[in-house]
Every structure is written in C-alpha cells, then in structure tokens.
Enzyme design. Structure first.
Site, PDB file in Angstrom:
ATOM      1  N   GLU A 199     -28.036  91.048 -55.391  1.00  0.00           N
ATOM      2  CA  GLU A 199     -28.292  92.445 -55.922  1.00  0.00           C
ATOM      3  C   GLU A 199     -27.829  92.465 -57.158  1.00  0.00           C
ATOM      4  OE1 GLU A 199     -26.773  95.564 -53.459  1.00  0.00           O
ATOM      5  OE2 GLU A 199     -26.286  96.620 -55.334  1.00  0.00           O
ATOM      6  N   ARG A 238     -26.681  98.184 -64.174  1.00  0.00           N
ATOM      7  CA  ARG A 238     -25.623  99.105 -64.830  1.00  0.00           C
ATOM      8  C   ARG A 238     -25.493  98.453 -66.172  1.00  0.00           C
ATOM      9  NH1 ARG A 238     -21.118  98.368 -60.093  1.00  0.00           N
ATOM     10  NH2 ARG A 238     -22.932  98.681 -58.427  1.00  0.00           N
ATOM     11  N   LYS A 270     -27.846 101.445 -46.613  1.00  0.00           N
ATOM     12  CA  LYS A 270     -26.507 100.895 -47.324  1.00  0.00           C
ATOM     13  C   LYS A 270     -25.369 102.080 -47.019  1.00  0.00           C
ATOM     14  CE  LYS A 270     -24.534 100.342 -51.925  1.00  0.00           C
ATOM     15  NZ  LYS A 270     -24.521  99.452 -52.992  1.00  0.00           N
TER      16      LYS A 270
HETATM   17  C1  3PG Z   1     -20.636  98.202 -56.017  1.00  0.00           C
HETATM   18  O1  3PG Z   1     -22.122  98.761 -55.983  1.00  0.00           O
HETATM   19  O2  3PG Z   1     -19.964  98.050 -56.996  1.00  0.00           O
HETATM   20  C2  3PG Z   1     -20.316  97.547 -54.515  1.00  0.00           C
HETATM   21  O3  3PG Z   1     -20.327  98.441 -53.754  1.00  0.00           O
HETATM   22  C3  3PG Z   1     -19.335  96.472 -54.700  1.00  0.00           C
HETATM   23  O4  3PG Z   1     -18.063  97.082 -54.246  1.00  0.00           O
HETATM   24  P1  3PG Z   1     -16.936  96.082 -54.281  1.00  0.00           P
HETATM   25  O5  3PG Z   1     -16.645  95.872 -55.765  1.00  0.00           O
HETATM   26  O6  3PG Z   1     -15.694  97.040 -53.700  1.00  0.00           O
HETATM   27  O7  3PG Z   1     -17.274  95.030 -53.448  1.00  0.00           O
END
Ligand code: 3PG
Length: 211
Positions: free
Chosen positions: A40, A44, A128
């Site tokens: 994914e 961002r 999710k």
């Molecule tokens: C995110 O969207 O950044 C994810 O949920 C990743 O979370 P994590 O960095 O705790 O794995």
C-alpha cells in the site's frame, strides 16, 4: 483468485511511504523477494502516484494499492496511476461508493460498531482497524468480531514482528498492515536486503501463527 482471497492468503499488506520515486521499484522488489505480493503506497508524499505507476508497470507480480486515500479525487488519481486497491484511514462514503462503482477493492478504516455497520451497509466485508494498538488491539477486534461475525479486519498501526503472531492467528483477521518491514528510514537508506529479510520473517511468523 478474488482480491480479498489473495490478501487473506498473503496475510500482510505493508504500509509504504515513498519520499523519492526512484525507491518505489526496489522497495517493491525487496518485499516480493521476501514473499510479500501486496503493498500500500500511501498518498502522503508528492510522488505517491508516480511511485504507484512505476511499481504497477515495472513489478507486475506486485499488487500495488494506494493508502491514506481521503477523498474521491485521490482515489481516482491513484487508480489512474495503476493502483489496484484503495485503503483509507477512516470510512468515507464517497470513496467507498466510488470504488464499488468502479469495481476497485476498498478497505476503509473502522474502529467503532457504528462505522462497521456503515461499512456493512455499503456491502463491505473487510475493514481496516487503525490505529490498532491505540484502539484496543486484538482484544477490541475480538469484541467487535463477536458481534460482526462475518466482518474481517486488517489491523494496522503498532503491529510489528513482536506482536504480529497475536493478530495473525485469529480467524477474523484478513491480513495485517504495517510499516515495520519497510520503514521510511530503511527505504531512504536503501536497506533493501534488510527489507527483504524483514518481509520473509513476517511471512514466516504469519504462517506459523496460522498453523
Ligand atoms: C500507517 O498508516 O502509517 C500505518 O498504520 C502504519 O503504522 P505503523 O507505522 O505503526 O506500522
């Protein structure tokens, strides 16, 4: 194989933040080398759509999707770039509806019974659960799953190699999401062998937990 079935089989969808577009393909190849065929790429960073496009074109065995999709316009842009699924941190009806209309698998974030009810009403069977550890982790998912028996969850946020097994062994978990196998730091440092090794370790933990 249907998308959600393939996700369940793989068991992990890494959350990937690409700051430099040239890191996208090597990251995809490292994940794939470790046995992970989903990623994914989060919307961002400015290069997210280009990163998706390059992976979709150059790494055909990788199923690349877009994450952190907040509105329909981003969903359209991501799919146009080559994203074959959409993940959102929360439940946006316009995003989900657009994806369903366009036959794009979509996994919105839902942490409350009301959000899960809304997702169900929209026809979804996988949501999710983000940020998983903040919202009660596996304990919360089990409580929700007792009520929403046919809903599967993709916990993300605070999941890593240490607690991955706790999630992966549960039937109500479709797959696990997270960034620990390919952190922004490791991607930027071109630690692709490390990413491949962490991916392999995650795949092994999931296989062991599911036995
Ligand atoms: C995110 O969207 O950044 C994810 O949920 C990743 O979370 P994590 O960095 O705790 O794995």
């Amino acid at each position: 194989m249907e998308f959600m079935e393939k996700v369940k089989k793989c068991g992990i969808v890494p959350v990937v933040v690409i700051e430099n577009v040239e890191d996208a393909v090597p990251t995809a190849k490292a994940l794939l080398g470790g046995g992970i065929c989903f990623m994914e790429i989060t919307f961002r960073t400015a290069c997210a759509a280009d990163a998706i496009s390059q992976v979709a074109k150059e790494v055909p065995d990788m199923v690349v999707g877009a994450g952190t999709i907040l509105n329909k316009e981003q969903a359209e842009k991501a799919v146009k770039a080559g994203a074959s699924f959409i993940v959102s941190p929360g439940l946006s009806e316009e995003v989900v509806t657009w994806c369903i209309e366009n036959k794009i698998p979509v996994v919105p974030g839902c942490v409350t019974p009301s959000e899960i009810m809304k997702a169900k009403a929209l026809g979804l069977s996988v949501v999710k659960f983000f940020p998983a550890q903040v919202y009660g982790g596996m304990k919360a998912i089990k409580a929700l799953s007792a009520v929403f028996r046919d809903m599967l969850f993709l916990p993300t946020g605070g999941v890593n190699a240490d607690n991955l097994g706790e999630f992966a062994k549960e039937k109500c978990i479709a797959a696990i999401g997270g960034s620990w196998v390919c952190t922004g730091k490791d991607i930027s440092a071109h630690e692709f062998t490390k990413i491949e090794n962490l991916s392999r370790e995650a795949v092994e933990i999931i296989a062991e937990a599911r036995k």
